[in-house]
Write an enzyme that holds these catalytic residues in place. Structure first.
Site, PDB file in Angstrom:
ATOM      1  N   ALA A  12       0.831  -1.199   0.000  1.00 44.45           N
ATOM      2  CA  ALA A  12       0.000   0.000   0.000  1.00 44.45           C
ATOM      3  C   ALA A  12       0.868   1.251   0.000  1.00 44.45           C
ATOM      4  O   ALA A  12       1.988   1.249   0.525  1.00 44.45           O
ATOM      5  CB  ALA A  12      -0.922  -0.001   1.225  1.00 44.45           C
ATOM      6  N   LYS A  96      -4.500   2.130  11.929  1.00 51.44           N
ATOM      7  CA  LYS A  96      -5.757   2.317  12.649  1.00 51.44           C
ATOM      8  C   LYS A  96      -6.927   2.168  11.673  1.00 51.44           C
ATOM      9  O   LYS A  96      -6.757   2.383  10.470  1.00 51.44           O
ATOM     10  CB  LYS A  96      -5.775   3.678  13.345  1.00 51.44           C
ATOM     11  CG  LYS A  96      -5.378   4.869  12.446  1.00 51.44           C
ATOM     12  CD  LYS A  96      -6.499   5.246  11.518  1.00 51.44           C
ATOM     13  CE  LYS A  96      -6.060   5.856  10.250  1.00 51.44           C
ATOM     14  NZ  LYS A  96      -7.107   5.841   9.232  1.00 51.44           N
TER      15      LYS A  96
END
Length: 339
Positions: A12, A96
């Protein structure tokens, strides 16, 4: 200290900023990476000096040289892959939120406890001198008693096909950016008489995406009577990641508390004076990795552990429910996985 030995799940874009660059600066080893697209994994490894490319996420997790698994996958894949890494006896640094909902976050917390490993949730901002200074202003009484906190996390909209708009992948404004604002409020518990509770929440759904919050606003109350306001949106015209803390003697404002490398100012206003402090543009992700290494190697305290992650998810779920939406669903992953 012995360098951390890190395995990365996926290639990513955030992984370059959040783990590869901090690893280079702190001397950590990037042992392995895997991605759905092997070509992307190979390109990532070549760019960032990852030692080897493996065929699957499971291969990374089970690599005997990997001691820390970094999980930057889509929100809905945090919980399942955090659980897999924990089951393999690995420490985890997860982006998160740590899970899709509080129930899943409790499973992750309990699993880490049982396996004797550490899960750190990536609320990196809290380790940067900007946030540390905001807390210090309260701790030293320079702002007086805490009265009100305004946490804003607003950004322009991602593309329509972005996973952050996917309900099945635990998308929505709160899950992507609003969690920072809620976490920042929770971190003021020492000066609010304890953790804040939700008073009310309001939300708007993304057009043609029922259940997915485009924006959400929440009001909080601390045990000592101080109040908090959270405003979060993934449909803003421009970026606003700001935090304002108001006390009986003055206030402090950080225009970019989550991205302090872009703007490291803290403006302090008291009854006597106004001044601006510059706290440094070293990446908050680097401070975060340093804190994780200090905890794992030397037993230094860790703020953003699995207990903290679960408490944040409880507040997120409460916001969704009060706003008339449902907490994000848990994503089921059945082996063998295509990830």
């Amino acid at each position: 200290m012995e360098p951390l030995r890190i395995g990365i799940l996926g290639a990513a874009r955030i992984a370059g900023r959040a783990i590869a660059e901090p690893a280079r600066l702190t001397g950590a080893r990037l042992v392995a990476v895997a991605a759905r697209d092997t070509g992307r994994a190979e390109a990532f490894a070549a760019e960032h000096g990852v030692e080897r490319v493996l065929a699957s996420y499971d291969d990374v997790i089970n690599d005997p040289e990997v001691e820390v698994v970094y999980n930057p996958l889509a929100n809905g894949l945090h919980g399942p892959w955090n659980l897999r890494a924990i089951a393999a006896g690995k420490h985890v640094l997860t982006e998160k939120p740590s899970a899709s909902n509080a129930t899943e976050a409790a499973l992750v917390r309990d699993a880490a406890r049982e396996q004797g490993v550490v899960l750190m949730e990536g609320f990196h901002y809290v380790f940067h001198p900007v946030t540390r200074r905001l807390h210090e202003l309260l701790a030293k009484g320079e702002l007086g008693e805490l009265q009100h906190v305004e946490a804003t996390m607003v950004m322009p909209p991602p593309a329509d096909d972005d996973p952050r708009w996917s309900l099945s992948l635990a998308g929505g404004a709160v899950m992507d950016v609003g969690c920072y604002a809620l976490h920042a409020q929770r971190m003021l518990a020492p000066w609010g008489g304890g953790a804040p509770k939700l008073a009310s929440a309001r939300a708007g759904e993304r057009k043609r995406l029922p259940g997915v919050d485009e924006w959400l606003n929440a009001d909080l109350v601390f045990p000592n009577g101080a109040t908090g306001a959270v405003r979060t949106s993934m449909a803003g015209e421009e970026l606003d990641f700001s935090l304002r803390i108001i006390g009986t003697r003055g206030e402090a404002f950080a225009p970019s508390f989550v991205l302090p490398h872009l703007d490291d100012r803290v403006t302090v206003k008291t009854k006597e004076d106004t001044w601006v402090e510059r706290l440094g543009t070293k990446s908050s992700y680097t401070y975060q990795l340093e804190a994780f290494a200090a905890h794992l190697r030397n037993g230094a305290p860790l703020i953003t552990d699995a207990d903290d992650a679960h408490a944040t998810m409880e507040l997120i779920d409460a916001c969704y429910r009060d706003a008339g939406l449902q907490p994000r669903p848990t994503t089921a992953i059945q082996p063998p996985t295509p990830w």
